[in-house]
Write an enzyme that holds these catalytic residues in place. Structure first.
Site: not given
Ligand code: ADE
Ligand code: ZN
Length: 325
Positions: A190, A193
Site C-alpha cells: 500500500h 494513498e
Molecule cells: N486496511 C484496510 N483498508 C486499508 C487501506 N485503504 N489502506 C491501508 N490499509 C488498509
Molecule cells: Zn487496501
C-alpha cells in the site's frame, strides 16, 4: 449498464473490510441493520485514512475465532461469486487475529482451509495475501513474511504492507521484503494513498514490490509515471475507497482515467465490500458513468490484473480465456 454478469478480476480486497450482514448476525444475533451500518461500515466520506482505519476495529474484534474467520471467508467467496469475480486475491494481517488466543499460524491455516472450501463451493479461484502493517515492528513484519513462506502450498500467494501510511520509519520493514525477494515471494505494498509521490518512490526503493496498492497520486510526478510504465509496476486502484479516505474529493477528481491513458498497468478493486459499501460491478458502473469507460477499458484493466496476478502461468491462461469468452 449492468456489469454484474461481466467476468472480473480483483487483486485488492481486505477480508476484515468485507463482513457481510449475515456473518455479523450469526455472531451478534439481533443486531439491527442501523447498528451494523454504524459499526461495520464506514461513512462514504471519512476525514482521512487514519479515520477510516479506526473504524475497522469492530470487524477485527469479531474475527478472533476459528468459527468467525471461517464464516467470513466462506461468505466473502459467496459475495465474489454473485459479483462474477472469477479470480480474487484476498488479504488480511494474521497478527491482528490473535487477541483471543489463536496463534498467527493457526489464523492462516483456518483462513486457508476456509478458502479451499469456498473455492470448491463457488468455483471462484482465489489466493491469499498476508499483510504486515506500517506501524508494526521489524520482527512482526518478518514473522508475517515467514508465514507467507510457510503456507505457500496452502494458497498463500504474496506479501503486503497495509495500515497507516503516515507511520514513520518504513525502512524497518525492508528486511521482511528482502526475505520475500530471497524466497521468490511476490509482493505488493500500500502506498500513495495517505501520502503522495515521495511515499511511492520510498516504497519502491525500500520494498521493490511488483505491484502497488493504490499509488493513485503518482500523476503528480511525471518521472514516477514514466518509471511505473517502463517497469510495468501494476497499480491496484480502488476508486470508491480513495474517495472515502479523502484522497480525492469526488470520483470525478480521481486520477484513474489519467493513469489509464498514461499506459500504466492497473486494475479495478473494491478494497473491501462492507466498509466501503460497494461491489466490483458497482465500481465499474461508477467508472462508466463518470469517465465514459466501456468494455475496452474494463477488458484492458482485467487483462493487466491477470498479468500482475500472483498466480501460475497456467491459471493466468485460463483466466484470459474466460475474459475473452
Ligand atoms: N486496511 C484496510 N483498508 C486499508 C487501506 N485503504 N489502506 C491501508 N490499509 C488498509
Ligand atoms: Zn487496501
Amino acid at each position: 449498464m449492468d456489469f454484474s454478469e461481466w467476468p472480473k478480476i480483483e487483486l485488492h480486497l481486505h477480508l476484515d473490510c468485507s463482513l457481510g450482514f449475515a456473518v455479523v448476525n450469526e455472531f451478534e444475533p439481533g443486531i439491527t441493520t442501523a447498528d451494523f451500518q454504524h459499526r461495520f461500515t464506514a461513512p462514504l466520506k471519512c476525514q482521512n485514512l487514519s479515520d477510516f482505519l479506526s473504524r475497522v476495529e469492530d470487524s477485527i474484534q469479531l474475527l478472533q475465532t476459528e468459527r468467525a474467520l471461517t464464516a467470513a471467508t466462506l461468505d466473502l467467496l459467496a459475495q465474489l461469486q454473485s459479483d462474477n469475480v472469477i479470480y480474487a486475491e484476498i488479504r488480511f494481517a494474521p497478527l491482528l487475529h490473535t487477541q483471543q488466543g489463536l496463534a498467527a499460524a493457526e489464523v492462516v491455516e483456518i483462513v486457508s482451509d476456509a478458502l479451499e472450501k469456498g473455492i470448491n463451493q463457488t468455483g471462484v479461484q482465489a489466493g491469499l495475501i498476508l499483510c504486515t502493517l506500517r506501524n508494526y515492528s521489524a520482527g512482526q513484519s518478518m514473522e508475517t513474511v515467514q508465514l507467507v513462506h510457510r503456507f505457500r502450498h496452502r494458497r498463500v500467494v504474496g506479501f503486503d504492507i497495509a495500515g497507516d501510511e503516515l507511520a514513520e520509519n518504513p525502512q524497518i520493514h525492508e528486511a521482511a521484503y528482502a526475505f520475500a525477494r530471497q524466497h521468490g515471494i511476490p509482493c505488493t505494498a500500500h502506498a500513495g494513498e495517505a501520502r503522495g509521490p515521495e511515499s511511492i518512490w520510498e516504497t519502491l526503493r525500500y520494498f521493490q514490490p511488483q505491484r502497488i496498492g493504490h499509488g493513485v497520486r503518482c500523476v503528480e510526478d511525471p518521472a514516477l509515471v514514466d518509471y511505473l510504465v517502463k517497469n510495468r509496476i501494476h497499480l491496484e486502484v480502488c476508486p470508491t475507497s480513495n474517495v472515502q479516505t479523502n484522497v480525492f474529493a469526488t470520483l470525478a477528481d480521481h486520477t484513474i482515467d489519467k493513469l489509464y491513458r498514461a499506459g500504466i498497468s492497473l486494475g479495478i478493486n473494491t478494497d473491501g465490500r462492507t466498509m466501503e459499501n460497494v461491489t466490483l460491478s458497482e465500481e465499474y458502473r461508477r467508472l462508466h458513468d463518470c469517465f465514459g469507460w466501456g468494455p475496452g477499458h474494463f477488458l484492458r484493466c482485467n487483462l493487466d490484473a491477470v498479468d500482475a496476478a500472483f498466480a501460475s502461468e497456467e491459471t493466468k491462461a485460463g483466466l484470459r480465456e474466460a475474459l475473452f469468452a
